[in-house]
Every structure is written in C-alpha cells, then in structure tokens.
Motif scaffolding. Structure first.
Motif, mmCIF file in Angstrom:
data_model
loop_
_atom_site.group_PDB
_atom_site.id
_atom_site.type_symbol
_atom_site.label_atom_id
_atom_site.label_comp_id
_atom_site.label_asym_id
_atom_site.label_seq_id
_atom_site.Cartn_x
_atom_site.Cartn_y
_atom_site.Cartn_z
ATOM 1 N N LEU A 39 19.208 63.755 -57.820
ATOM 2 C CA LEU A 39 18.546 62.453 -57.763
ATOM 3 C C LEU A 39 17.633 62.335 -56.545
ATOM 4 N N ILE A 40 17.150 63.452 -56.055
ATOM 5 C CA ILE A 40 16.160 63.468 -54.976
ATOM 6 C C ILE A 40 14.947 64.237 -55.474
ATOM 7 N N GLY A 41 13.834 63.567 -55.612
ATOM 8 C CA GLY A 41 12.607 64.204 -56.073
ATOM 9 C C GLY A 41 11.594 64.318 -54.949
ATOM 10 N N ILE A 42 10.680 65.248 -55.091
ATOM 11 C CA ILE A 42 9.604 65.471 -54.127
ATOM 12 C C ILE A 42 8.283 65.250 -54.842
ATOM 13 N N LYS A 43 7.455 64.420 -54.263
ATOM 14 C CA LYS A 43 6.163 64.117 -54.883
ATOM 15 C C LYS A 43 5.379 65.395 -55.132
ATOM 16 N N GLY A 44 4.870 65.501 -56.368
ATOM 17 C CA GLY A 44 4.060 66.646 -56.745
ATOM 18 C C GLY A 44 4.838 67.806 -57.307
ATOM 19 N N PHE A 45 6.176 67.763 -57.249
ATOM 20 C CA PHE A 45 7.013 68.845 -57.756
ATOM 21 C C PHE A 45 7.830 68.352 -58.949
ATOM 22 N N ARG A 46 8.423 69.296 -59.641
ATOM 23 C CA ARG A 46 9.226 68.949 -60.816
ATOM 24 C C ARG A 46 10.607 68.477 -60.382
ATOM 25 N N SER A 47 11.050 67.387 -61.003
ATOM 26 C CA SER A 47 12.395 66.866 -60.781
ATOM 27 C C SER A 47 13.212 67.037 -62.051
ATOM 28 N N VAL A 48 14.496 67.339 -61.895
ATOM 29 C CA VAL A 48 15.400 67.483 -63.028
ATOM 30 C C VAL A 48 16.654 66.670 -62.751
ATOM 31 N N LEU A 49 16.890 65.667 -63.559
ATOM 32 C CA LEU A 49 18.109 64.870 -63.463
ATOM 33 C C LEU A 49 19.167 65.554 -64.315
ATOM 34 N N GLU A 137 7.938 62.006 -50.106
ATOM 35 C CA GLU A 137 6.632 62.644 -49.969
ATOM 36 C C GLU A 137 6.685 63.621 -48.817
ATOM 37 N N LEU A 138 6.294 64.862 -49.095
ATOM 38 C CA LEU A 138 6.283 65.874 -48.044
ATOM 39 C C LEU A 138 5.293 65.488 -46.955
ATOM 40 N N GLU A 139 5.721 65.701 -45.724
ATOM 41 C CA GLU A 139 4.816 65.473 -44.610
ATOM 42 C C GLU A 139 3.652 66.446 -44.700
ATOM 43 N N LYS A 140 2.466 65.989 -44.338
ATOM 44 C CA LYS A 140 1.315 66.893 -44.363
ATOM 45 C C LYS A 140 1.520 68.009 -43.348
ATOM 46 N N LYS A 141 0.760 69.045 -43.507
ATOM 47 C CA LYS A 141 0.862 70.158 -42.575
ATOM 48 C C LYS A 141 0.591 69.663 -41.153
ATOM 49 N N PRO A 142 1.409 70.090 -40.200
ATOM 50 C CA PRO A 142 1.177 69.646 -38.825
ATOM 51 C C PRO A 142 -0.110 70.234 -38.258
ATOM 52 N N ASP A 143 -0.719 69.485 -37.358
ATOM 53 C CA ASP A 143 -1.898 69.974 -36.649
ATOM 54 C C ASP A 143 -1.451 70.723 -35.395
ATOM 55 N N ILE A 144 -2.248 71.697 -35.000
ATOM 56 C CA ILE A 144 -1.917 72.516 -33.835
ATOM 57 C C ILE A 144 -3.148 72.584 -32.933
ATOM 58 N N TRP A 145 -2.899 72.569 -31.611
ATOM 59 C CA TRP A 145 -3.992 72.550 -30.629
ATOM 60 C C TRP A 145 -3.599 73.412 -29.446
ATOM 61 N N ALA A 146 -4.579 74.095 -28.880
ATOM 62 C CA ALA A 146 -4.352 74.930 -27.703
ATOM 63 C C ALA A 146 -5.322 74.529 -26.608
ATOM 64 N N ASN A 147 -4.911 74.668 -25.360
ATOM 65 C CA ASN A 147 -5.764 74.268 -24.240
ATOM 66 C C ASN A 147 -6.901 75.244 -23.983
ATOM 67 N N THR A 148 -6.864 76.399 -24.630
ATOM 68 C CA THR A 148 -7.966 77.356 -24.534
ATOM 69 C C THR A 148 -7.944 78.252 -25.755
#
Length: 378
Positions: A39-49, A137-148
């Motif tokens: 009874l836990i579905g993920i948006k965009g994926f197939r759910s089966v009860l 709803e799955l969290e979007k892909k995280p953003d990544i940043w580097a100082n150089t």
C-alpha cells in the motif's frame, strides 16, 4: 521499475493503522486482506495491491475506489470461471486485476492515493477488504557544487556540497562510495565532502540521497580537471644507450625522443654540452651525426601549470671499430670495456719500464753467473 512489493517495512505499522481506520465497513469475519507493504506507491512507477488469504474457490475479484464496493465506484473485475475482465466507471486505462486477485496500477499518480476496496465472491460467501494507498513522490536528483573545477594534483584541495533535504547522503568518487579517511573528510550532516589533496583519479564526484528507502537518487556527475606531472619520463633513441652512453657512427642518423605523462601536455627543452638548443619538441633528429654534435645531451620536460620539471640525459660517443658488433646490429652487448687515451699512455709507460726492469735483472743475473764460474776456474 516494478514496485509490486516495495520493501518499506518501517512503514508497515503506519499503513496498517491507516488501513484499519479507513476500513470501518470491513467485516470482522473477513479473512482476506491487502498486504500493508503493497500500500505504498511511488509516483511514475507501477503499484500492485497484493491480495492475501484467498482460497482456491474464489470465483470473482472486484476492485473499487473508496471504502465500499458499490457499482458506481468499481474499477475493474475478473471472473475466474469464465476468465473475463470487466471495467467499471472508475477505470482509467491504467488499472487491471490479475488472475490471483491483485490490483495493478501503471504509472502511479499522486491522485491515485486513497482507499481501495476489494470484494471476493466465493462459492458460498463474499468477503471484503479495504486499504489506503499512499503515493509518494521521489525527490529530484540532488544538485552538487564544488568550490573549484581545476586543481593541481597533491597540491590543491576541493570542497563539494550536496544540496538536499534528505538526511541520508552518500558520496561517490569515480563511482565508488567513499567515507572519511586520511585523504578526505565528510561533514557530520553528510552534505559536504572535502578532499584534502586531490589525485589525478579523483575526477568524477557524485552525491546520493535516499528520502524513500531503497529508492536512491544520485546527482549528475561533477567532473574536476586535475593537472599533474610530468612523471615517468623516459628516453627513446634510434641507438642503444648503455650506461648513459649512445654509440653512433659519424654520418649516421640519430633520433632522440622524450616520453612523459603529464596534463596539460608538457614543454620540452634540449641541452647540448650546457647550451640550450632551439628544439622545443619531444623529438629531435640529427640527420647526419657530425663531430661537433658529440657530447652530453639533456632532455628537460616541464609542466608550466604544475611548475614541475624532470629530465633525462645521456652522452653521444663515436662508435669505434673495436666495439662489439652487436651495437651496429641494434642489440645490447653483454660486456664492454673502454679506456681513455691518458690511461693508454700510462699503460705504455708502465709496460716499458717494467720491461726495462726485467731486462736489467736478467743481465745482472748473467753477469753474476759468469763471474762466479771464472773465479772457480782460477
């Protein structure tokens, strides 16, 4: 991805409690049930009860949207004896029921969340079960940043930040998961990675979050430009170099090349007997070896970015007829013996003096012998 049975066990008690609260009409005598883990579905994926505790005498499965099994809210049904399916008013072309009674929902949407009721008609009874489907709803892909984005190997450090609200964060360097060690440190909240001295293989960086268990989201790769070298400088020549000496005949062609590992590509300098040559390439060619081209050569490999330099040097000497013929054949001689001109002169002088000394001894011995015989005869 098939999410027919997502392994989110820590949700089980919450989902089960919500299902019981939403299922006020469930009969106390019902034996069938809907697996809480399904009874836990993920948006965009197939759910089966998943339907549980169904006996083999089931004749019809009927799924409904809501907390009751009225005709108006029927989604789809399946009759086992006739092997037929029938769609209801709540069917959206994404739902179906399997022959074992499970309800499948393709490309689950957030609006699919809510109560679902299943009615199973047996040969001598009817049972019902209701469960509440949660859709996340799955969290979007995280953003990544580097100082150089550009560093010098073993000289520069880099700090990388993962922008996410997730509490579970993992770090990957060159697609391999890393943890804090002597070369790198991960912050207590796991959202910052510091590489103290970047190596040439620390080029691809990623962070991964897991807001929903077993559904990680990895950031796009962040690529660093790492400058390094020169190292592993090697010398390649058209003749054999033995003990730092290249033996070649006057008039022959001599090719000399420096090979090094470096980023960016290095600069080359050639020194002959202490004087810098005009050649600035990795390879120089002497088309016809002349006497003035004899002597010591040094190849200098320089990386202007890392400000590092290495060199290799050797000496060109005239090939003499007395040298091993294996040199002219391009083979490495097993043994070689050379002696300078000054040593030859000393060797000759010593030989002559030694000969004079030996002759003197012989003459003295002969004179002594004849003198002794004369005295005896008198």
């Amino acid at each position: 991805m098939d999410l027919s049975r997502p392994q989110c066990r820590h949700w089980r008690e919450l989902v089960l409690l919500a299902s019981l609260l939403a299922c006020g009409i469930r009969q106390a005598t019902s034996q069938i049930s809907i697996d809480p883990e399904s009874l836990i579905g993920i948006k965009g994926f197939r759910s089966v009860l998943v339907l549980q505790n169904v006996t083999q005498d089931a004749q019809e499965y009927s799924w409904h949207r809501g907390a009751n099994d009225t005709v108006e809210n029927m989604i789809v049904s399946y009759k086992a004896p006739s092997n037929t399916w029938q769609s209801g008013p709540m069917h959206s072309d994404r739902e179906n029921v399997t022959k074992t009674g499970d309800l499948t929902i393709r490309r689950t949407e957030l609006s699919d969340a809510g109560n679902y009721t299943v009615r199973v008609d047996f040969s001598n009874r009817t049972e019902r079960a209701t469960g509440y489907l949660y859709v996340q709803e799955l969290e979007k892909k995280p953003d990544i940043w580097a100082n150089t984005s550009t560093v010098i190997e073993y000289m520069d450090s880099v700090a990388i930040i993962c922008y996410t609200n997730a509490t579970i964060v993992k770090w990957y360097v060159n697609y391999e998961q890393v943890s804090s060690n002597d070369q790198m440190t991960i912050s207590p909240d796991f959202k910052t990675l510091i590489i103290h001295k970047v190596g040439r293989y620390d080029r691809t960086l990623q962070c991964e979050t897991e807001s929903i268990p077993e559904f990680p989201r990895r950031s796009e790769p962040l690529s660093l430009t790492v400058y390094y070298g020169p190292d592993k400088v090697q010398l390649s020549t058209s003749h054999i170099i033995r003990n730092g000496v290249l033996s070649a005949r006057i008039g022959s062609q001599v090719r000399m090349q420096c090979i090094a590992i470096s980023k960016p590509s290095p600069k080359y300098h050639w020194i002959h007997n202490g004087s810098r040559l005009s050649f600035s390439e990795a390879e120089i060619i002497l088309p016809s070896l002349a006497w003035e081209q004899m002597g010591r050569y040094r190849c200098i490999v320089e990386n202007p970015t890392t400000q590092l330099a290495m060199y290799r040097e050797f000496q060109i000497r005239v090939h003499t007829a007395g040298e091993s013929s294996s040199l002219s054949l391009g083979l490495t001689p097993h043994n070689s013996f050379t002696i300078s001109g000054a040593k030859v002169v000393w060797l000759i002088v010593i030989t002559v003096l030694g000969g004079v000394y030996i002759c003197g001894i012989l003459i003295y011995a002969l004179i002594s012998h004849f003198s002794t015989r004369r005295h005896r005869g008198a």
